[in-house]
Motif scaffolding. Structure first.
Motif, PDB file in Angstrom:
ATOM      1  N   MET A   1       0.846  -1.198   0.000  1.00  0.00           N
ATOM      2  CA  MET A   1       0.000   0.000   0.000  1.00  0.00           C
ATOM      3  C   MET A   1       0.875   1.240   0.000  1.00  0.00           C
ATOM      4  SD  MET A   1      -2.974   1.018   2.698  1.00  0.00           S
ATOM      5  CE  MET A   1      -3.950   2.497   2.484  1.00  0.00           C
ATOM      6  N   ARG A   2       0.494   2.221  -0.782  1.00  0.00           N
ATOM      7  CA  ARG A   2       1.249   3.465  -0.803  1.00  0.00           C
ATOM      8  C   ARG A   2       1.104   4.162   0.528  1.00  0.00           C
ATOM      9  NH1 ARG A   2      -1.407   6.183  -5.730  1.00  0.00           N
ATOM     10  NH2 ARG A   2      -0.167   7.974  -5.146  1.00  0.00           N
ATOM     11  N   THR A   3       2.196   4.688   1.034  1.00  0.00           N
ATOM     12  CA  THR A   3       2.188   5.286   2.365  1.00  0.00           C
ATOM     13  C   THR A   3       2.072   6.797   2.295  1.00  0.00           C
ATOM     14  OG1 THR A   3       4.599   5.379   2.337  1.00  0.00           O
ATOM     15  CG2 THR A   3       3.597   3.424   3.301  1.00  0.00           C
ATOM     16  N   GLY A   4       1.519   7.361   3.337  1.00  0.00           N
ATOM     17  CA  GLY A   4       1.529   8.802   3.519  1.00  0.00           C
ATOM     18  C   GLY A   4       0.738   9.583   2.492  1.00  0.00           C
ATOM     19  N   ARG A   5      -0.303   8.975   1.886  1.00  0.00           N
ATOM     20  CA  ARG A   5      -1.062   9.701   0.872  1.00  0.00           C
ATOM     21  C   ARG A   5      -1.713  10.934   1.480  1.00  0.00           C
ATOM     22  NH1 ARG A   5      -3.213   9.449  -3.794  1.00  0.00           N
ATOM     23  NH2 ARG A   5      -2.399   7.408  -4.281  1.00  0.00           N
ATOM     24  N   PRO A   6      -1.460  12.129   0.936  1.00  0.00           N
ATOM     25  CA  PRO A   6      -2.104  13.335   1.450  1.00  0.00           C
ATOM     26  C   PRO A   6      -3.524  13.430   0.944  1.00  0.00           C
ATOM     27  CG  PRO A   6      -0.781  13.878  -0.434  1.00  0.00           C
ATOM     28  CD  PRO A   6      -0.560  12.406  -0.165  1.00  0.00           C
ATOM     29  N   LEU A   7      -4.240  14.319   1.609  1.00  0.00           N
ATOM     30  CA  LEU A   7      -5.585  14.525   1.099  1.00  0.00           C
ATOM     31  C   LEU A   7      -5.469  15.267  -0.224  1.00  0.00           C
ATOM     32  CD1 LEU A   7      -7.504  15.416   4.367  1.00  0.00           C
ATOM     33  CD2 LEU A   7      -7.494  13.260   3.131  1.00  0.00           C
ATOM     34  N   ILE A   8      -5.509  15.755  -0.206  1.00  0.00           N
ATOM     35  CA  ILE A   8      -5.542  16.313  -1.520  1.00  0.00           C
ATOM     36  C   ILE A   8      -4.883  15.335  -2.493  1.00  0.00           C
ATOM     37  CG2 ILE A   8      -5.328  18.555  -2.138  1.00  0.00           C
ATOM     38  CD1 ILE A   8      -2.397  18.034  -0.686  1.00  0.00           C
ATOM     39  N   TRP A 321       7.843  12.901  -3.758  1.00  0.00           N
ATOM     40  CA  TRP A 321       6.643  12.302  -4.350  1.00  0.00           C
ATOM     41  C   TRP A 321       6.515  10.834  -3.950  1.00  0.00           C
ATOM     42  CZ3 TRP A 321       8.862  13.833  -9.734  1.00  0.00           C
ATOM     43  CH2 TRP A 321       9.046  15.229  -9.775  1.00  0.00           C
ATOM     44  N   ILE A 322       7.654  10.155  -3.908  1.00  0.00           N
ATOM     45  CA  ILE A 322       7.633   8.745  -3.520  1.00  0.00           C
ATOM     46  C   ILE A 322       7.209   8.591  -2.064  1.00  0.00           C
ATOM     47  CG2 ILE A 322       9.068   6.701  -3.157  1.00  0.00           C
ATOM     48  CD1 ILE A 322      10.806   7.697  -5.536  1.00  0.00           C
ATOM     49  N   LYS A 323       7.883   9.330  -1.193  1.00  0.00           N
ATOM     50  CA  LYS A 323       7.632   9.161   0.237  1.00  0.00           C
ATOM     51  C   LYS A 323       6.248   9.642   0.647  1.00  0.00           C
ATOM     52  CE  LYS A 323      11.791   7.598   0.613  1.00  0.00           C
ATOM     53  NZ  LYS A 323      11.997   6.120   0.532  1.00  0.00           N
ATOM     54  N   SER A 324       5.721  10.639  -0.041  1.00  0.00           N
ATOM     55  CA  SER A 324       4.387  11.147   0.305  1.00  0.00           C
ATOM     56  C   SER A 324       3.280  10.398  -0.426  1.00  0.00           C
ATOM     57  CB  SER A 324       4.296  12.643   0.008  1.00  0.00           C
ATOM     58  OG  SER A 324       4.515  12.904  -1.359  1.00  0.00           O
ATOM     59  N   GLY A 325       3.653   9.515  -1.329  1.00  0.00           N
ATOM     60  CA  GLY A 325       2.658   8.713  -2.023  1.00  0.00           C
ATOM     61  C   GLY A 325       1.798   9.479  -2.991  1.00  0.00           C
ATOM     62  N   THR A 326       2.347  10.534  -3.610  1.00  0.00           N
ATOM     63  CA  THR A 326       1.554  11.325  -4.553  1.00  0.00           C
ATOM     64  C   THR A 326       1.728  10.871  -5.992  1.00  0.00           C
ATOM     65  OG1 THR A 326       3.313  12.993  -4.515  1.00  0.00           O
ATOM     66  CG2 THR A 326       1.399  13.365  -3.104  1.00  0.00           C
ATOM     67  N   VAL A 327       2.419   9.752  -6.194  1.00  0.00           N
ATOM     68  CA  VAL A 327       2.507   9.118  -7.511  1.00  0.00           C
ATOM     69  C   VAL A 327       2.243   7.626  -7.336  1.00  0.00           C
ATOM     70  CG1 VAL A 327       4.076  10.774  -8.610  1.00  0.00           C
ATOM     71  CG2 VAL A 327       5.025   8.881  -7.265  1.00  0.00           C
ATOM     72  N   ASP A 328       1.686   7.022  -8.368  1.00  0.00           N
ATOM     73  CA  ASP A 328       1.520   5.568  -8.377  1.00  0.00           C
ATOM     74  C   ASP A 328       2.821   4.877  -8.771  1.00  0.00           C
ATOM     75  OD1 ASP A 328      -1.280   5.282  -7.726  1.00  0.00           O
ATOM     76  OD2 ASP A 328      -1.717   6.156  -9.682  1.00  0.00           O
ATOM     77  N   TYR A 329       3.581   5.538  -9.622  1.00  0.00           N
ATOM     78  CA  TYR A 329       4.860   4.974 -10.045  1.00  0.00           C
ATOM     79  C   TYR A 329       5.849   6.107 -10.290  1.00  0.00           C
ATOM     80  CZ  TYR A 329       3.613   6.486 -14.770  1.00  0.00           C
ATOM     81  OH  TYR A 329       3.268   7.261 -15.849  1.00  0.00           O
ATOM     82  N   ILE A 330       7.115   5.756 -10.269  1.00  0.00           N
ATOM     83  CA  ILE A 330       8.182   6.683 -10.645  1.00  0.00           C
ATOM     84  C   ILE A 330       8.996   5.999 -11.734  1.00  0.00           C
ATOM     85  CG2 ILE A 330       9.957   5.938  -8.988  1.00  0.00           C
ATOM     86  CD1 ILE A 330       8.962   9.594  -9.539  1.00  0.00           C
ATOM     87  N   MET A 331       9.407   6.772 -12.747  1.00  0.00           N
ATOM     88  CA  MET A 331      10.082   6.199 -13.901  1.00  0.00           C
ATOM     89  C   MET A 331      11.317   7.039 -14.246  1.00  0.00           C
ATOM     90  SD  MET A 331       8.565   5.692 -17.727  1.00  0.00           S
ATOM     91  CE  MET A 331       6.955   5.153 -17.174  1.00  0.00           C
ATOM     92  N   PRO A 332      12.382   6.931 -13.453  1.00  0.00           N
ATOM     93  CA  PRO A 332      13.565   7.760 -13.715  1.00  0.00           C
ATOM     94  C   PRO A 332      14.168   7.464 -15.087  1.00  0.00           C
ATOM     95  CG  PRO A 332      14.090   5.989 -12.188  1.00  0.00           C
ATOM     96  CD  PRO A 332      12.595   5.993 -12.343  1.00  0.00           C
TER      97      PRO A 332
END
Length: 526
Positions: A1-8, A321-332
């Motif tokens: 599960m993605r962690t730390g998802r903000p509300l918004i 973005w990773i730590k706050s869970g504001t993306v489903d994936y990261i693609m460097p």
């Protein structure tokens, strides 16, 4: 599960990578690379077996793996090949790209639908892109996006709509823009830099506009994902300072300029994340940032590299973005070879692999297909360099796939490297990785499965977009939950023509490729 998802950078690398090549999107770089090393890697341990099994996972055949390609429309890099083509020719060119992807068992396309505050689709918010007709704002006579999506889905390809968030225009002269262009209607939103026009990331109105553009597409079209590329604040160029002083004075609230800029980008990412999923929860959202977050010389937790830092140069904080869970994936975008001194592929892969640990954010690697065959370095003159990247990835279990820049090279196949990659790594199909937060439910298993003359058929399952077909080996060992060694096809209609007799299993897949239990059918010898 993605962690730390903000509300918004080293200055040399920064100079090379920040030049004109960055105008076009992921992959359009001219970064030199060094001779590749010869080290290969071993297998990685399977991490997602759904049922208990005696099978040992074979890393050559991952059960789930994103295999994507970027299709760039800006400057007509990939599609359409030039402006002003008849609709039928545009369509034929696109289908040719998709068929090249399917031939290599790819399962996703990332199509640029908004290169620079313009639209590759019918929009009431932004003008038609110039890359269809040659004239910005000119109606091409059709809406390409439904066709682009449908043709991808027919072939079992996920369709991700690729947006550039802040680029307003390639020409800073607003008088050349269509009359209804947002940059002409709201000149206070823009900043001229290095001969181009950008939306100011520090303005709440800009964030609202970008979010409105994205959610409009999510709402009206059957896309599978929203994708941002690596362009945030502009790459350093010859334009001097980025003039956002007025916005900083108004909204800075005592922060340091660099921190404020990063926070502006973070706010947009979070806002888009919430908005997209509020409209359609199944739509994925992710970003393909520049491959170096920060160098270890600037931050002890950074990578062992010495190139340009996205965090410091363009204010893109992918770690946040990773730590706050504001993306489903990261693609460097890891567009450097193994052994390249300033940014070694072998140093960056483990760094990014560690960043997503425990977060639930998927990690895919942006690969430099466009670099294959270039002669400014020895590594990319070797046809096996690209395939070796994927071999190296097998040691890192949190890497769930790769996306290649760009589609034109699927057709040109430089040094036959893409065929080699497909043979070594994509010899079996693969289901898409599952992202828990996007939900979905496995459809009912196929009913009425039967075989006649080598053709297996079944009744369509409600909620199924596609079906997976496995052939059970003569040993009878069912390894479908462990890897894809027995996966022979993923089809979009309830029928499959077998090549050999035997026992087959058919499962139903929803749009996210949640998988049902199997139906079994036996194909008798002719």
């Amino acid at each position: 599960m993605r962690t730390g998802r903000p509300l918004i950078a080293a200055a040399a690398l920064a100079t090379v990578t920040a030049g004109a090549a960055y105008l076009f999107g992921p992959g359009a770089k001219e970064t030199p690379a060094a001779t590749a090393s010869t080290g290969e890697s071993a297998t990685k341990t399977a991490s997602s077996a759904q049922v208990k099994t005696a099978c040992t996972a074979d890393a050559r055949y991952p059960k789930r793996q994103l295999r994507g390609v970027w299709i760039a429309t800006v400057k007509n890099i990939d599609w359409p090949s030039r402006t002003g083509l008849p609709v039928a020719k545009q369509q034929a060119e696109y289908v040719k790209l998709l068929d090249a992807a399917v031939k290599r068992r790819f399962n996703a396309v990332f199509v640029q639908v908004r290169p620079a505050s313009d639209a590759l689709y019918k929009s009431s918010i932004e003008p038609w892109t110039q890359y269809l007709t040659g004239t910005a704002g000119k109606d091409p006579g059709w809406d390409p996006l439904p066709f682009l999506i449908d043709e991808a889905h027919k072939r079992g390809l996920e369709f991700h709509a690729w947006f550039n968030p802040y680029r307003a225009a390639y020409d800073a002269d607003t008088a050349k823009l269509p009359a209804g262009h947002p940059a002409r209607q709201h000149p206070g939103w823009t900043v001229k830099y290095d001969g181009r026009l950008y939306y100011n990331p520090g303005l709440p109105q800009v964030r609202e506009h970008v979010t409105k553009v994205v959610t409009d597409v999510v709402r009206r079209y059957d896309i599978d994902g929203v994708h941002f590329d690596d362009y945030f604040y502009p790459y350093p160029g010859g334009g001097g300072a980025f003039n956002d002083a007025a916005a900083f004075t108004k909204y800075g609230d005592g922060a340091k300029l660099a921190d404020w800029r990063r926070d502006n980008v973070n706010k947009l990412i979070a806002q888009v994340d919430v908005a997209v999923h509020a409209v359609k929860n199944h739509v994925k959202f992710g970003v393909s940032p520049f491959g170096i977050w920060r160098n270890k010389s600037d931050d002890p937790t950074g990578s062992s590299t010495s190139g340009m830092s996205a965090y410091d140069a363009i204010y893109a904080d992918a770690r946040h973005w990773i730590k706050s869970g504001t993306v489903d994936y990261i693609m460097p975008q890891l567009y450097w070879s193994r052994g390249f001194r300033l940014a070694d592929y072998r140093a960056l892969v483990p760094w990014w692999n560690n960043e997503v640990k425990g977060t639930g954010v998927d990690l895919y690697i942006g690969q430099a297909l466009y670099r294959v065959g270039t002669t400014d370095d020895k590594a990319w003159t070797k046809p096996g360099e690209l395939a070796a990247h994927l071999t190296f990835n097998r040691d890192y279990e949190r890497i769930d796939g790769d996306v290649f820049f760009s589609a034109a090279q699927l057709l040109s196949n430089p040094l036959s490297a893409i065929d080699r990659l497909a043979k070594d790594h994509y010899s079996r199909p693969a289901l898409l990785p599952l992202i828990k937060d996007r939900g979905g439910v496995a459809p009912a298993k196929p009913a009425g499965a039967k075989a006649a003359g080598g053709v297996v058929s079944w009744n369509a399952s409600q909620g199924a977009r596609s079906y997976a077909v496995y052939q059970v080996p003569k040993s009878g060992q069912d390894c479908r939950s462990t890897d894809a060694r027995n996966l022979v096809a993923i089809v979009t209609s309830p029928t499959f023509t077998t090549k050999t007799p035997g026992t087959y299993l058919v499962t139903s897949l929803d749009r996210l490729q949640n998988e049902s239990e199997p139906a079994k059918v036996t194909v008798s010898p002719a």
